[in-house]
Write an enzyme that holds these catalytic residues in place. Structure first.
Site, PDB file in Angstrom:
ATOM      1  N   CYS A 158      -3.442   4.565   0.226  1.00 40.28           N
ATOM      2  CA  CYS A 158      -2.602   4.741  -0.964  1.00 40.28           C
ATOM      3  C   CYS A 158      -1.672   3.564  -1.225  1.00 40.28           C
ATOM      4  CB  CYS A 158      -1.793   6.029  -0.844  1.00 40.28           C
ATOM      5  SG  CYS A 158      -2.806   7.514  -0.904  1.00 40.28           S
ATOM      6  N   SER A 159      -1.529   2.659  -0.282  1.00 42.16           N
ATOM      7  CA  SER A 159      -0.677   1.485  -0.477  1.00 42.16           C
ATOM      8  C   SER A 159      -1.473   0.239  -0.874  1.00 42.16           C
ATOM      9  CB  SER A 159       0.126   1.199   0.799  1.00 42.16           C
ATOM     10  OG  SER A 159       1.095   2.197   1.011  1.00 42.16           O
TER      11      SER A 159
END
Length: 375
Positions: A158-159
């Site tokens: 997700c980063s």
């Protein structure tokens, strides 16, 4: 020689036309539950199989804040006999689905910046869910756009987008490129277990793009990148075990750990303080007062997490203007979430306003990009 200043010239967004509401999702899920319980009535009565429990729209919204999510393949997902995305396999000569939506987002960003693809030096495909290992999705996107230079994929769950922005900014500072596209196409529906009551509502599909450039060629207005900070800490609490070394076999077909799995309560407890501290500490290093940040564009995973992180950074509970959400209509779109929030909620800020784009997720991974608007 002074350091070249990197900026965000523009962002782009592709939103699939189809959306699934909580009510539609629950109807499909509960039909599956009823069918499963009927088919396994004998085993359930004997205690060898656990009875499945139905869900509700109220449960989903209370647990996550999500009311709907966009998807690329709606009908098969809602079919109780399938409950997974399906589309016709494309020939190698055709553009892949992931690249296609990535190109759409990239073109949107280029158009908003008044930039031609020939002006771009590099493409980074920064996303959680790659359609294939190689050729790199970034190279396919690069070819479809007609960009010279180089391209590569990167995955930090997700980063991915914030890690990609720092990587692009570093290329700008070092003089290796003057214009870099960070593209995050996320078909999250493909790795989601739509038959798991605790997680089937979480993800949606989307694609975003961020054009990072040297300040001297950037259009007005733009966003100066004041600083970035990345952090990773290994954790098994968010995991997906699918890969070419453990692909599905007759013995493992349908195995839950080959799809998205998480220990939600542990993630909440461990990630919130890590992310809040990361923002506050980096803001201080940049000479910024965390409480004075005009806006927080946070990862769109869980409404409760964002509320608590914002409170710890700002010193008070954030309102919708200070910490906007797109989670309610987009769901969790992995690396694209914070970029969607920025894309849809940044034009109204005034010159000189500062804020932070922040992501967090599996790894654990967390990334912050502090920006200031330049008119």
């Amino acid at each position: 020689m002074s350091e070249i200043v990197p900026v965000i010239s523009a962002t782009g967004l592709y939103t699939p036309p189809d959306s699934i509401s909580n009510e539609e999702l629950v109807k499909s899920f509960n039909a599956y539950v009823a069918r499963f319980n009927a088919d396994h009535a004998v085993e359930i009565a004997a205690g060898t199989v656990s009875e499945l429990q139905p869900s509700s729209a109220e449960f989903i919204e209370k647990a996550s804040g999500i009311k709907a999510r966009h998807v690329i393949s709606k009908a098969p997902i809602l079919d109780p006999a399938i409950m997974a995305p399906r589309w016709a396999e494309r020939a190698n000569e055709e553009i892949s689905v992931l690249a296609e939506i990535g190109v759409a987002a990239a073109r949107d960003a280029l158009s908003r910046a008044g930039r031609d693809a020939a002006d771009v030096d590099a493409v980074l495909c920064a996303a959680s869910n790659m359609q294939r290992p190689y050729p790199a999705m970034a190279i396919e996107i690069q070819a479809a756009l007609g960009i010279e230079g180089f391209a590569f994929d990167m995955n930090v769950a997700c980063s991915s987008a914030t890690f990609g922005i720092q990587t692009a900014a570093d290329y700008i500072r070092a003089g290796h490129a003057r214009s870099v596209l960070v593209v995050s196409p996320e078909i999250c529906s493909g790795h989601l277990n739509w038959r798991d009551r605790d997680s089937h509502f979480i993800f949606g599909d989307v694609a975003t793009a961020v054009l990072v450039e040297a300040v001297d060629i950037a259009p007005q207005p733009h966003w100066e990148i004041l600083g970035t900070r990345l952090k990773t800490v290994f954790s098994n609490n968010i995991r997906n075990n699918f890969g070419f070394l453990n692909r599905a076999t007759p013995e493992t077909a349908g195995a839950a750990d080959k799809l998205f799995v998480q220990e939600g309560r542990k993630v909440f407890k461990e990630v919130v303080p890590m992310v809040a501290s990361l923002i506050v500490e980096e803001a201080a290093k940049l000479g910024l007062d965390g409480g004075a940040l005009r806006r927080l564009w946070l990862h769109q995973a869980n409404q409760g997490m964002n509320r608590l992180i914002s409170q710890r950074v700002l010193g008070h509970e954030a309102n919708d203007d200070e910490s906007p959400t797109v989670l309610d209509t987009y769901g969790n779109t992995s690396s694209a979430g914070s970029i969607i929030a920025f894309h849809l909620n940044s034009e109204d800020l005034a010159a000189g306003d500062a804020g932070v784009i922040c992501s967090f997720g599996a790894g654990y991974s967390a990334g912050t990009v502090f920006v200031r608007k330049v008119a």
